[in-house]
Design an enzyme around this catalytic site. Structure first.
Site, PDB file in Angstrom:
ATOM      1  N   GLU A 198       0.547  -1.041   0.367  1.00  0.00           N
ATOM      2  CA  GLU A 198      -0.115  -0.621   0.030  1.00  0.00           C
ATOM      3  C   GLU A 198       0.712   1.473   0.078  1.00  0.00           C
ATOM      4  O   GLU A 198       1.133   2.174   1.103  1.00  0.00           O
ATOM      5  CB  GLU A 198      -0.587  -0.389   1.301  1.00  0.00           C
ATOM      6  N   GLU A 378      -5.682  -8.818   0.823  1.00  0.00           N
ATOM      7  CA  GLU A 378      -6.411  -7.914   1.936  1.00  0.00           C
ATOM      8  C   GLU A 378      -7.968  -7.588   1.647  1.00  0.00           C
ATOM      9  O   GLU A 378      -7.696  -7.075   1.087  1.00  0.00           O
ATOM     10  CB  GLU A 378      -5.803  -7.380   2.538  1.00  0.00           C
TER      11      GLU A 378
END
Ligand code: GCO
Length: 460
Positions: A198, A378
């Site tokens: 991320e 995720e």
């Protein structure tokens, strides 16, 4: 008067155009809920964690410093001054935790290596720590669990932070050295590697919102840090591919995708706020991976023009982290030109996210344009009462499956997270775990809602 009328017509034509071209997808769940799931033969299931959040005793990284730091008003950086401390003691309890993976019936586990433990000082690698990770990997393999290793999941060694971490492009060299070292050590056993987790969350939260370390609030710096993380991804990719086992390994980036939908669909400034936010949060990485280009020009805010054709297509898979979307409402305030709002009828989770499975479907369709296999690295819910987890799992997996049935190449799904853990600035209050953790006794207990996940795995 005539100009006014033309103006109004023009305004509403734009709004109609936006509404048609950027719909906020909503399904009628009465019609969708009972539909069958259908997965390709090799589709895999897993759960994910990250070192700082679960291992315990991470006392040599930027987050440790942050947990012991206070802002200018003397308030702690982490909610209620919590510290990651012993976390889930995954460091010592990994064997027990692998049994939980077996109980769930998953075949994959995404974990990260703690750079600050492996390389506590520049160029000094700790053999005891490496031996530990080697044992963890062996234990996973012995149990037929395939590891996906993340090389960077938000934490930096303190020495790396002290020289300016990813704010400086030249510091990327140190990260490459670390990646090369651990890849040489473990690539005979591990074939799946996530480079950076991320980049947009790390940069926006740490350099724009100021709620992650180092707590800066500067849009230009945030954009440059994100750019440097993207460059790091490409450079790690090239480096690892050049090493032995490189060609046979799958190396990919992990990106969080979030949609920004206007609070008021008739309000042009809400659309504008969404557009700007999307450019920084999503478009920047996607355009980098697809065209090797980052071009952002938001007057008084961000000016970035970078191009590297060599970056195009350099990721063997696209790791997609997805949680929810947000609604943005414009306001006339130069420090905070929008606020987040949440649709009244949506189900709220413990994090400021609503349950929006359609968003996972939208995200998958968006990132398929990169042209790489997608892995959901995720997806999960913070739900301390555990009365929404089952529904969340069922509907998000349904949304993913719908995209698969339409032909999108999604290869696997990791639930975030195996067990409750240290949720960064939120401390231990957010309960994302399939297993509940009692942090006093370190006891783990399967949550009722997690059984939905087990059922889906069994039936797939
Ligand atoms: C992130 C990280 C995870 C979080 C998870 C829940 O997205 O911030 O990858 O470390 O814990 O996303 O918020």
């Amino acid at each position: 008067m005539i100009f006014f009328i033309y103006g109004v017509i023009f305004y509403f034509s734009i709004i109609v155009f936006l509404k048609i071209n950027y719909p906020e997808l909503r399904w009628n769940w009465n019609l969708e809920d009972d539909k069958k799931l259908n997965f390709p033969k090799n589709f895999f299931w897993g759960t994910a964690t990250a070192s700082h959040q679960v291992e315990g005793n991470c006392t040599n990284n930027n987050w440790y410093k942050w947990e012991n730091n206070f802002d200018d008003e003397g308030s702690p950086r982490i909610k209620d001054n919590q510290k990651s401390g012993l976390a889930c003691d995954h460091w010592n309890k990994y064997e027990e935790d692998i049994l939980m993976l077996k109980e769930l019936g998953v075949s994959h586990y995404r974990l990260s290596l703690e750079w600050s433990k492996i390389e506590p000082k520049k160029n000094k690698f700790d053999e005891i720590i490496l031996k530990h990770y080697s044992k963890v990997i062996d234990a996973l393999l012995k149990n037929n669990i395939t590891p996906y290793i993340t090389l960077h999941h938000f934490t930096n060694p303190i020495w790396f932070d002290e020289i300016g971490s990813f704010e400086k492009e030249k510091n990327i060299d140190y990260f490459i050295d670390f990646c090369e070292f651990v890849f040489n050590r473990f690539s005979n056993k591990v074939s799946n590697w996530c480079t950076i987790n991320e980049p947009e969350v790390y940069s926006v939260m740490g350099y724009f919102a100021g709620v992650f370390p180092p707590g800066k609030k500067d849009a230009q710096v945030a954009a440059e840090v994100q750019k440097n993380l993207l460059i790091s991804h490409t450079r790690v990719y090239d480096k690892l591919k050049s090493l032995s086992n490189g060609k046979d390994s799958k190396i990919g980036i992990v990106k969080n995708v979030m949609q920004f939908d206007p609070s008021r669909r008739w309000h042009l400034l809400d659309w504008l706020a969404c557009r700007i936010t999307d450019i920084v949060y999503n478009k920047m990485s996607l355009s980098y991976l697809k065209y090797g280009k980052i071009k952002i020009n938001i007057p008084f805010f961000i000016n970035l023009d970078y191009s590297n054709k060599d970056a195009i297509g350099k990721t063997d898979f696209f790791g997609l982290n997805y949680y929810s979307h947000v609604h943005l409402k414009f306001q006339f305030d130069k420090h905070e030109f929008f606020i987040n709002t949440y649709p009244k009828n949506d189900i709220m989770t413990d994090m400021p996210y609503t349950i929006y499975p359609e968003g996972l479907y939208r995200a998958i369709h968006r990132v398929k344009s990169i042209g790489k296999p997608i892995i959901i690295t995720e997806n999960g819910i913070a739900d301390s009462k555990d009365d929404k987890r089952g529904l969340f799992i069922k509907r998000y997996i349904y949304a993913m499956n719908k995209a698969i049935q339409e032909g999108v190449d999604v290869r696997g799904y990791f639930y975030w997270s195996l067990m409750d853990n240290f949720e960064w600035a939120e401390g231990y209050d957010m309960k994302f775990g399939l297993y509940e953790v009692d942090f006093k006794t370190q006891e783990r207990k399967l949550r009722q809602g997690s059984k939905e996940f087990i059922n889906i795995i069994n039936e797939s």
